[in-house]
Design an enzyme around this catalytic site. Sequence first.
Site, PDB file in Angstrom:
ATOM      1  N   GLN A  75       0.811  -1.212   0.000  1.00 46.63           N
ATOM      2  CA  GLN A  75       0.000   0.000   0.000  1.00 46.63           C
ATOM      3  C   GLN A  75       0.850   1.269   0.000  1.00 46.63           C
ATOM      4  O   GLN A  75       2.033   1.249   0.319  1.00 46.63           O
ATOM      5  CB  GLN A  75      -0.916   0.014   1.220  1.00 46.63           C
ATOM      6  CG  GLN A  75      -2.057  -0.986   1.168  1.00 46.63           C
ATOM      7  CD  GLN A  75      -3.045  -0.742   2.281  1.00 46.63           C
ATOM      8  OE1 GLN A  75      -3.097  -1.483   3.244  1.00 46.63           O
ATOM      9  NE2 GLN A  75      -3.827   0.313   2.161  1.00 46.63           N
ATOM     10  N   HIS A  76       0.208   2.364  -0.365  1.00 42.81           N
ATOM     11  CA  HIS A  76       0.671   3.749  -0.167  1.00 42.81           C
ATOM     12  C   HIS A  76       1.746   4.261  -1.126  1.00 42.81           C
ATOM     13  O   HIS A  76       1.954   5.465  -1.230  1.00 42.81           O
ATOM     14  CB  HIS A  76       1.208   3.962   1.258  1.00 42.81           C
ATOM     15  CG  HIS A  76       0.311   3.510   2.347  1.00 42.81           C
ATOM     16  ND1 HIS A  76      -1.011   3.891   2.443  1.00 42.81           N
ATOM     17  CD2 HIS A  76       0.530   2.681   3.411  1.00 42.81           C
ATOM     18  CE1 HIS A  76      -1.553   3.332   3.514  1.00 42.81           C
ATOM     19  NE2 HIS A  76      -0.635   2.585   4.109  1.00 42.81           N
ATOM     20  N   ASP A 230      -2.238  -4.948  -0.132  1.00 40.41           N
ATOM     21  CA  ASP A 230      -1.825  -6.222   0.462  1.00 40.41           C
ATOM     22  C   ASP A 230      -2.619  -6.578   1.713  1.00 40.41           C
ATOM     23  O   ASP A 230      -2.960  -7.746   1.926  1.00 40.41           O
ATOM     24  CB  ASP A 230      -0.323  -6.232   0.743  1.00 40.41           C
ATOM     25  CG  ASP A 230       0.182  -5.055   1.562  1.00 40.41           C
ATOM     26  OD1 ASP A 230      -0.631  -4.190   1.963  1.00 40.41           O
ATOM     27  OD2 ASP A 230       1.402  -4.978   1.794  1.00 40.41           O
TER      28      ASP A 230
END
Length: 470
Positions: A75-76, A230
């Site tokens: 992520q991110h 994830d």
Amino acid sequence: MPVVIGVDSSTQSTKVEVRDSDSGELISSGRATHPSTGVAPVSQAHPSDWVDAFDQAYAQAGSPDAAAISVAGQQHGLVTLDAQNKIVRAAKLWNDTESAADAQWCVDQRDAAWWASHVGSVPVASFTVAKLSWLKRVEPKNWAQVARICLPHDFLSWHLRGGGSSEITTDRGDASGTGYWSAKTEQYDHEVLRIIDSTRDWSKMLPRVAAPIEATGSWRGAVIGCGTGDNMAGALGIGLLPGDIAISLGTSGTVYAVSAKPTTDASAYVAGFADATGSFLPLVCTLNATKVFDSFANILNCDLRQFGELAMASTTGANELVLLPYLDGERTPNLPDARAMLIGLNSNHSRNDVARAAIEGVVCGLLDGLAAITNCGVDTSGRIFLLGGGSQSPAVCQIVADLTGKEVSVLNEPEIVALGAARQAAATLTGKWPSWSASSRVAAQPIATNPQRTAARERFAAARLKNYGV
């Protein structure tokens, strides 16, 4: 027998699993590592490395023909493309903390409560919105070149669709971790985006948010699922039910639960994420998990098996020795400049106590996060599932059981995120979620007394408050 492919593109490697779409049976798998992402506070990767790793892992799995494929990713991370659809710069990853000052700047433009009410989370260095601010502030020439932005799983899915001018899509789960998409409204928050740059036409830069089991294109005859983050794929792989808790111990640590409604937490502990099905996934993430075990095993000159044995030879509470495990700063609580502290060490302590304190410090931090999720009104009374590399340690399982007072289960599947992505691929193919998910087994029962458990948790909280004020 149609087969589906689930992909897990994590920080360190890409995993591919090929499964029977009807039974979920694992047919083949492959794995390829990624290059180093750098040294803290920097963590970044060239997106082409993920493509190369996917190609290698897919070949290792036998390069099978499939009916559907779905990608889950870390992520991110911020991926930037120019007007010619070329990569502008290396992707800043979730654990890159150079954007810590930008996260605080974002919060200062409004306040924490405003951010929580708008997008369900308060910006920290990990979030994509902070990385956007960093890029605009630190690399204005690169910022000027950016025409489209996306997340790591979006990039890989776009690559499978052919890249170039083809549409970039994301999903509600991964989008909810950006800091500029709201799980409550199911929309991008353009007021947030104007804080970053009021001159941009953001509608042309952002991925379209696809529906949970929408087919977003094709690859080698296989339909492509929308993919997800994830953690969301992990919840899919487990088959997480309301009330259940997942505690993941990898490089970072996460604790999350399923909620029927969106959450907000102005304290910045709980990220109000969406999940990959249409529900919500309140989550707490810490930066320091199994790397703490690796570091202290090295300090104690032992391998991880021996490290666990040392910890089990101590007692709950590590004879009043406390580790605040913030080796490279921390995300929750938001302490980007913090460093680890071993508190209370005296001449009576042994290697056993140091090992126990290291594991308890990581676990206590995650359990404080679990308490914050519960305080958001989320049911956390159900089963506890431990996953990630740390779940393979009997010592870690026992310490989680001791500090929660609950039975702990571990999964019988080593690649739960890839399994979750495969479930999404199967749902995309058939239009309904498959009945198969990971099986589990009981790994530990609590043996610590309630007074021991309470004292250990309270001692950790008191040490953190005294040394960091939170």
